[in-house]
Design a protein around this motif. Structure first.
Motif, PDB file in Angstrom:
ATOM      1  N   CYS A 182       0.756  -1.241  -0.054  1.00 28.94           N
ATOM      2  CA  CYS A 182      -0.072  -0.058   0.002  1.00 28.94           C
ATOM      3  C   CYS A 182       0.887   1.279  -0.020  1.00 28.94           C
ATOM      4  N   VAL A 183       1.882   1.280   0.787  1.00 28.59           N
ATOM      5  CA  VAL A 183       2.660   2.524   1.002  1.00 28.59           C
ATOM      6  C   VAL A 183       3.767   2.667  -0.468  1.00 28.59           C
ATOM      7  N   GLY A 184       4.021   1.509  -0.728  1.00 23.26           N
ATOM      8  CA  GLY A 184       4.805   1.476  -2.044  1.00 23.26           C
ATOM      9  C   GLY A 184       4.024   1.880  -3.139  1.00 23.26           C
ATOM     10  N   ILE A 185       2.716   1.615  -3.427  1.00 20.35           N
ATOM     11  CA  ILE A 185       1.897   2.150  -4.311  1.00 20.35           C
ATOM     12  C   ILE A 185       1.561   3.792  -4.179  1.00 20.35           C
ATOM     13  N   LYS A 186       1.167   3.993  -2.905  1.00 21.54           N
ATOM     14  CA  LYS A 186       1.185   5.513  -2.498  1.00 21.54           C
ATOM     15  C   LYS A 186       2.204   6.263  -3.031  1.00 21.54           C
ATOM     16  N   LYS A 187       3.342   5.930  -2.706  1.00 18.75           N
ATOM     17  CA  LYS A 187       4.664   6.658  -2.722  1.00 18.75           C
ATOM     18  C   LYS A 187       5.391   6.526  -4.300  1.00 18.75           C
ATOM     19  N   ARG A 188       4.523   5.739  -5.124  1.00 21.59           N
ATOM     20  CA  ARG A 188       5.129   5.536  -6.531  1.00 21.59           C
ATOM     21  C   ARG A 188       6.345   5.142  -6.633  1.00 21.59           C
ATOM     22  N   CYS A 189       6.623   4.289  -5.676  1.00 27.79           N
ATOM     23  CA  CYS A 189       7.846   3.330  -5.525  1.00 27.79           C
ATOM     24  C   CYS A 189       8.014   2.024  -6.047  1.00 27.79           C
ATOM     25  N   LEU A 190       6.815   1.353  -5.883  1.00 26.13           N
ATOM     26  CA  LEU A 190       6.894   0.045  -6.000  1.00 26.13           C
ATOM     27  C   LEU A 190       7.300  -0.649  -7.489  1.00 26.13           C
ATOM     28  N   HIS A 191       6.654   0.105  -8.340  1.00 22.16           N
ATOM     29  CA  HIS A 191       7.035  -0.442  -9.630  1.00 22.16           C
ATOM     30  C   HIS A 191       8.525  -0.183 -10.107  1.00 22.16           C
ATOM     31  N   ARG A 192       9.217   0.791  -9.457  1.00 21.02           N
ATOM     32  CA  ARG A 192      10.526   1.038  -9.806  1.00 21.02           C
ATOM     33  C   ARG A 192      11.358   0.223  -8.924  1.00 21.02           C
ATOM     34  N   TRP A 193      11.012  -0.325  -7.848  1.00 23.15           N
ATOM     35  CA  TRP A 193      11.734  -1.198  -6.982  1.00 23.15           C
ATOM     36  C   TRP A 193      11.839  -2.802  -7.483  1.00 23.15           C
ATOM     37  N   LEU A 194      10.809  -3.141  -8.381  1.00 24.17           N
ATOM     38  CA  LEU A 194      10.916  -4.312  -8.825  1.00 24.17           C
ATOM     39  C   LEU A 194      12.119  -4.702  -9.593  1.00 24.17           C
ATOM     40  N   PRO A 195      12.624  -3.883 -10.500  1.00 28.19           N
ATOM     41  CA  PRO A 195      13.854  -4.508 -11.262  1.00 28.19           C
ATOM     42  C   PRO A 195      15.059  -4.326 -10.297  1.00 28.19           C
ATOM     43  N   LEU A 196      15.108  -3.492  -9.200  1.00 27.59           N
ATOM     44  CA  LEU A 196      16.149  -3.567  -8.276  1.00 27.59           C
ATOM     45  C   LEU A 196      16.210  -4.619  -7.298  1.00 27.59           C
ATOM     46  N   MET A 197      15.014  -5.358  -7.257  1.00 23.39           N
ATOM     47  CA  MET A 197      15.013  -6.567  -6.369  1.00 23.39           C
ATOM     48  C   MET A 197      15.129  -7.705  -7.356  1.00 23.39           C
ATOM     49  N   ALA A 198      14.746  -7.469  -8.492  1.00 25.39           N
ATOM     50  CA  ALA A 198      14.857  -8.735  -9.292  1.00 25.39           C
ATOM     51  C   ALA A 198      16.471  -9.063  -9.598  1.00 25.39           C
ATOM     52  N   ASN A 199      17.198  -7.974  -9.620  1.00 32.97           N
ATOM     53  CA  ASN A 199      18.766  -8.072 -10.026  1.00 32.97           C
ATOM     54  C   ASN A 199      19.622  -8.444  -8.806  1.00 32.97           C
ATOM     55  N   THR A 200      19.164  -9.277  -7.867  1.00 28.78           N
ATOM     56  CA  THR A 200      20.056  -9.605  -6.695  1.00 28.78           C
ATOM     57  C   THR A 200      20.131 -10.969  -6.600  1.00 28.78           C
ATOM     58  N   THR A 201      21.242 -11.379  -5.853  1.00 29.93           N
ATOM     59  CA  THR A 201      21.499 -12.878  -5.577  1.00 29.93           C
ATOM     60  C   THR A 201      20.355 -13.357  -4.343  1.00 29.93           C
ATOM     61  N   VAL A 202      19.674 -12.523  -3.794  1.00 30.59           N
ATOM     62  CA  VAL A 202      18.424 -12.968  -2.969  1.00 30.59           C
ATOM     63  C   VAL A 202      17.430 -13.640  -3.663  1.00 30.59           C
ATOM     64  N   THR A 203      17.136 -12.835  -4.772  1.00 26.73           N
ATOM     65  CA  THR A 203      16.130 -13.178  -5.783  1.00 26.73           C
ATOM     66  C   THR A 203      16.499 -14.655  -6.449  1.00 26.73           C
ATOM     67  N   ALA A 204      17.621 -14.666  -6.832  1.00 26.30           N
ATOM     68  CA  ALA A 204      17.950 -15.853  -7.390  1.00 26.30           C
ATOM     69  C   ALA A 204      17.896 -17.027  -6.445  1.00 26.30           C
ATOM     70  N   GLN A 205      18.244 -16.965  -5.235  1.00 23.31           N
ATOM     71  CA  GLN A 205      18.187 -18.005  -4.153  1.00 23.31           C
ATOM     72  C   GLN A 205      17.083 -18.571  -3.872  1.00 23.31           C
ATOM     73  N   MET A 206      15.819 -17.545  -3.760  1.00 18.60           N
ATOM     74  CA  MET A 206      14.607 -17.873  -3.173  1.00 18.60           C
ATOM     75  C   MET A 206      13.523 -17.887  -4.290  1.00 18.60           C
ATOM     76  N   TYR A 207      13.587 -17.718  -5.546  1.00 15.22           N
ATOM     77  CA  TYR A 207      12.904 -17.617  -6.509  1.00 15.22           C
ATOM     78  C   TYR A 207      13.177 -18.813  -7.560  1.00 15.22           C
ATOM     79  N   GLU A 208      12.197 -19.538  -8.294  1.00 15.90           N
ATOM     80  CA  GLU A 208      12.420 -20.375  -9.452  1.00 15.90           C
ATOM     81  C   GLU A 208      12.685 -19.449 -10.611  1.00 15.90           C
ATOM     82  N   GLU A 209      13.211 -20.090 -11.393  1.00 10.24           N
ATOM     83  CA  GLU A 209      13.570 -19.344 -12.763  1.00 10.24           C
ATOM     84  C   GLU A 209      12.329 -18.870 -13.733  1.00 10.24           C
TER      85      GLU A 209
END
Length: 222
Positions: free
Chosen positions: A156-183
């Motif tokens: 909710c806050v991410g949407i209100k502050k217009r940040c959520l869609h900008r965070w997604l590529p930052l989140m995607a480009n991490t070793t954390v995501t590679a470890q915790m998500y299927e391809e």
């Protein structure tokens, strides 16, 4: 690129063509639905919010329900984050999406301290800082709130502050995501990530109000 079409009956958010679900995809947690249906649900949830703002103010319904109710935006974003999540297969104890957010926070904080092989751009640093600040504030202010409730505040806050869609590529480009998500997850296939980004971007033109009860004591001015 998305477009909004204003007609006499409704406002329709159009989006990029859906990507076919890979063979034998890992199903979304608990609901056992596929990628195409998750895309459809998210598009409908966002479309309902867009239509809300195109109505005269006196005719608008409860936006909190559109955000947090059945098939609302939070529910649909939970489906996005659950799709391909390795919580039950890889880890001994049950892992929540909020655990993923906290691991991202640790990763981003480490990168901000200079512990990364690549130099971060100023845009990237700003995104990391805002993400870490929000997750930290949610954890501090919401001790009595469960992890699912914290995820709701985050969306909710991410949407209100217009940040959520900008965070997604930052989140995607991490070793954390590679470890915790299927391809085949939304966060590991660029076209899937872009689909969600484009859909959420259609909400950035609106000032989305949040009830105090949703914020759980969070300072909204992040």
């Amino acid at each position: 690129m998305h477009h909004t079409i204003d007609t006499e009956d409704e406002v329709v958010v159009t989006s990029p063509p859906k990507t076919c679900s890979p063979k034998s995809p890992r199903k979304a947690h608990s609901t056992n639905i596929g990628l195409a249906e998750i895309q459809e649900n998210l598009g409908q949830a966002v479309n309902n919010l867009v239509k809300h703002f195109y109505k005269p103010e006196k005719e608008r319904g409860n936006i909190t329900y559109l955000l947090c109710g059945d098939k609302g935006l939070v529910h649909c974003m939970e489906q996005v984050f659950q799709f391909g999540f390795r919580s039950s297969r890889l880890f001994r104890n049950k892992i929540f999406i909020w655990d993923y957010m906290e691991r991202l926070k640790a990763f981003f904080e480490n990168a901000l301290m200079g512990n990364t092989p690549c130099q971060l751009s100023e845009v990237c640093k700003a995104g990391y800082w805002l993400f870490c600040d929000l997750v930290g504030k949610i954890n501090t202010a919401s001790d009595s709130v469960g992890k699912d409730g914290k995820f709701q505040v985050f969306i909710c806050v991410g949407i209100k502050k217009r940040c959520l869609h900008r965070w997604l590529p930052l989140m995607a480009n991490t070793t954390v995501t590679a470890q915790m998500y299927e391809e085949n997850s939304f966060l590991r296939i660029p076209s899937h990530t872009n689909f969600v980004m484009h859909i959420l971007d259609s909400l950035t033109e609106f000032d989305i109000p949040l009830e105090a009860s949703l914020l759980r004591g969070i300072d909204i001015d992040i």
